[in-house]
Design an enzyme around this catalytic site. Structure first.
Site, PDB file in Angstrom:
ATOM      1  CG  ASP A 116      15.834  86.179  21.828  1.00 38.61           C
ATOM      2  OD1 ASP A 116      15.178  85.124  21.736  1.00 38.61           O
ATOM      3  OD2 ASP A 116      17.085  86.195  21.761  1.00 38.61           O
ATOM      4  CD  GLU A 171      19.765  80.792  23.560  1.00 41.46           C
ATOM      5  OE1 GLU A 171      19.535  81.780  24.256  1.00 41.46           O
ATOM      6  OE2 GLU A 171      18.860  80.180  22.953  1.00 41.46           O
TER       7      GLU A 171
END
Ligand code: BGC
Ligand code: BGC
Length: 599
Positions: free
Chosen positions: A304, A499
């Site tokens: 990521d 997020e």
């Protein structure tokens, strides 16, 4: 052209195809990894290709850079394996043509290397190809989960269609790799990514994830199941937090990944989060022993966003060794050009020093090459023409998904059935007339935004359409209007976020502007119908007792008209809540998982 692949005619054709580049330029392109004096690569099997690659070329394949972190010529010079768009990172001309010209440009650079391995372009098309202006923006996964909670078969069909529409719009822009779907099972709604998770129920996530992957990959784009593992179990719902999981706890959340592997998922992204204090990106036991060896995952693992920088180890180099040795195959080395340039240098040094075995590198590269072959990149690397996004057919399917995803939580005295009879309707709340709010995060920009950010139909427009010639619709964002009304429809919800920005430490409270509007609505002495557009069940306290009807619409995307189709049409509500609704965090349950009225 120095790269070749025997038994194929496309390579010479390609040379002609690459417009404006003379053969001389191709041969002389300055290269580091591709070393212009080196032997050409001739291969038939990927193993043969791999056996001829230099360490620099292998390291390049394992590198993914953000489009904004590239200088012209970098892809050729470093023989990079992949380029991505971070959230909202679009070409200046954010049209299918603009995207195709950008992705083809990157592709041409990659074909100009000694080995001629095509790059793969990846991005987060997590609810349709929503970074692209005027594309079809589908409901976020939580809404699709509501369809499945009502009817698993219908849910699976919606997931497949979501994957298909997304892939078709991606291919129209030259993009073939989607960092989706999320297979995490969100268990604490304070987590800002709850809406990316189909449900708190693992069976629903399993059905929907596999359906989505099939739809996406059958239509030519590669899926990336994410994030592995335990992100939804992080303590207090903290993004990138730590989950405490024993073997049974791990087993409990594995079914979505097992089903995704069966469905042929081609890649996977480890989670930023930790399991029992170990960052997933360096969790060899879970990434290699469990996922690759035991579960038999043959695709590749992409790390990521700059996640390697978060690992244990006091230097970037030590962190890289941890990630690669744990099983990460490609590194998303973002946050500036230096990060990917030094990733390559460090990776080569680690191999030369024996700190990463060559067998690990070869395994990683072979996985990446296999991925590229299976999505046809070696055969048709370039996109011949841009295609349309946001077609009426796609929008119509999306609108049906919106209608199917609605959950009727409360309907006192059957007020919903009377809606089509009312002649004077007041629509209130910012959310009623706000495409950006309908869409939430990961739309045009990473965090999402309020306002008319892309083409779509607002809830208000849907209601106006549905009542045309039958009722007078008044709109007041603040709920203040003159006159008397038969009903007030109030649209409340959350501001867009993505997020960690969406993490909440205590309650998921109703916004103060929405509270004011609800206060106004109560003053009209007529039924109040509340539509909530949110990325999760909000903590509604005792507030809902004042509402005559209450509908969860999740984050419906651009086709908000689907809400009016159910409110004013003859169809019943078929969605059920994929998450438990509580008065307060961890408090009393108001609507359990699976709850929902038909009418
Ligand atoms: C997110 C991923 C995403 C990546 C690239 C990260 O911050 O956690 O889900 O795929 O960024 O945008
Ligand atoms: C990027 C996102 C990424 C995030 C991670 C942002 O700048 O646009 O794609 O997920 O950073 O922090």
């Amino acid at each position: 052209m120095v790269a070749m692949k025997i038994n194929r005619v496309f390579v010479p054709l390609l040379c002609v195809f690459i417009s404006g580049l003379a053969l001389g330029t191709l041969l002389s392109c300055g290269s580091r990894a591709s070393g212009n004096k080196a032997e050409p690569v001739v291969w038939e099997t990927l193993e043969e290709l791999l056996s001829q690659m230099t360490l620099a070329e292998k390291a390049g394949q394992m590198t993914q850079a953000e489009r904004g972190d590239l200088l012209k010529g970098d892809i050729t010079r470093y023989a990079l394996g992949s380029v991505l768009s971070g959230g909202g990172s679009a070409p200046s001309s954010n049209t299918p043509e603009g995207w195709v010209s950008m992705t083809n440009g990157f592709m041409e650079e990659s074909l100009n290397t000694r080995a001629g391995i095509p790059i793969v372009y990846g991005l987060d098309a997590v609810h349709g190809h929503a970074i692209v202006k005027d594309a079809t923006v589908l409901p976020h996964n939580i809404g699709l989960g509501a369809i499945a909670a009502g009817d698993p078969q219908r849910g699976a069909e919606a997931a497949y269609a979501a994957g298909r529409i997304t892939a078709e719009e991606m291919l129209a822009t030259g993009v073939r790799w989607n960092f989706a779907p999320v297979l995490g099972v969100a268990e604490d709604v304070r987590w800002g990514r709850t809406y990316e998770s189909f449900s708190e129920n693992v069976n629903i996530v399993t059905i929907m994830g596999a359906g989505y992957i099939r739809g996406l990959q059958d239509s030519g784009a590669a899926a990336c199941m994410k994030h592995f593992l335990g992100e939804g179990q992080a303590i207090n719902g903290r993004n990138q937090g730590n989950a405490l999981l024993d073997r049974a706890g791990i087993e409990r959340i594995l079914p979505p990944y097992r089903a995704a592997i069966d469905a042929g998922a081609l890649s996977l992204m480890p989670s930023f989060s930790s399991v029992n204090g170990i960052k997933m990106h360096e969790h060899k036991e879970l990434l290699t022993s469990l996922l690759k060896d035991e579960m038999g995952f043959e695709g590749f693992l992409v790390s990521d966003w700059a996640a390697v920088r978060q690992l244990s180890g006091s230097t970037y180099k030590a962190q890289i060794a941890n990630a690669i040795n744990a099983g990460v195959d490609m590194v998303m080395a973002t946050n500036g050009r230096d990060n990917w340039v030094s990733f390559i240098k460090n990776l080569e040094d680690l191999v030369n020093e024996g700190k990463i075995p060559m067998s690990r590198i070869d395994d990683a590269v072979l996985r990446i090459l296999r991925f590229k072959q299976s999505i046809g990149l070696f055969d048709t690397p370039l996109t011949t023409a841009a295609g349309p996004v946001g077609s009426s057919a796609h929008r119509q399917t999306a609108r049906e998904m919106v209608a199917d995803s609605l959950v009727l939580l409360r309907n006192e005295r059957n007020v919903i059935a009377r809606l089509p009879e009312y002649r004077r309707i007041l629509v209130a709340g910012q959310g009623a007339n706000d495409i950006g709010m309908q869409c939430g995060g990961w739309t045009i920009t990473w965090q999402g935004m309020h306002g008319p950010i892309t083409k779509g139909t607002t809830v208000l427009e849907g209601i106006q359409e549905a009542t045309k010639g039958k009722a007078t619709v008044t709109y007041a964002a603040d709920g203040k209007a003159n006159g008397t009304f038969d009903a007030v429809i109030v649209v409340i919800g959350e501001d867009p976020y993505a997020e960690g920005e969406g993490d909440r430490s205590t309650q998921i409270n109703i916004r103060s502007n929405d509270r004011d509007v609800l206060g106004q609505a109560g003053g009209y002495k007529c039924p109040v119908i509340v539509i909530m557009m949110s990325g999760r069940p909000m903590t509604i306290g005792d507030e809902y007792n004042k509402w005559d009807a209450f509908i969860a619409a999740w984050l419906p995307g651009t086709e908000g008209g689907g809400i009016a189709d159910v409110l004013f049409g003859s169809r019943d509500f078929t969605g059920r809540t994929p998450y438990t609704w509580r008065k307060t965090i961890n408090g009393e349950i108001v609507y359990p998982f699976g709850y929902g009225l038909t009418k």
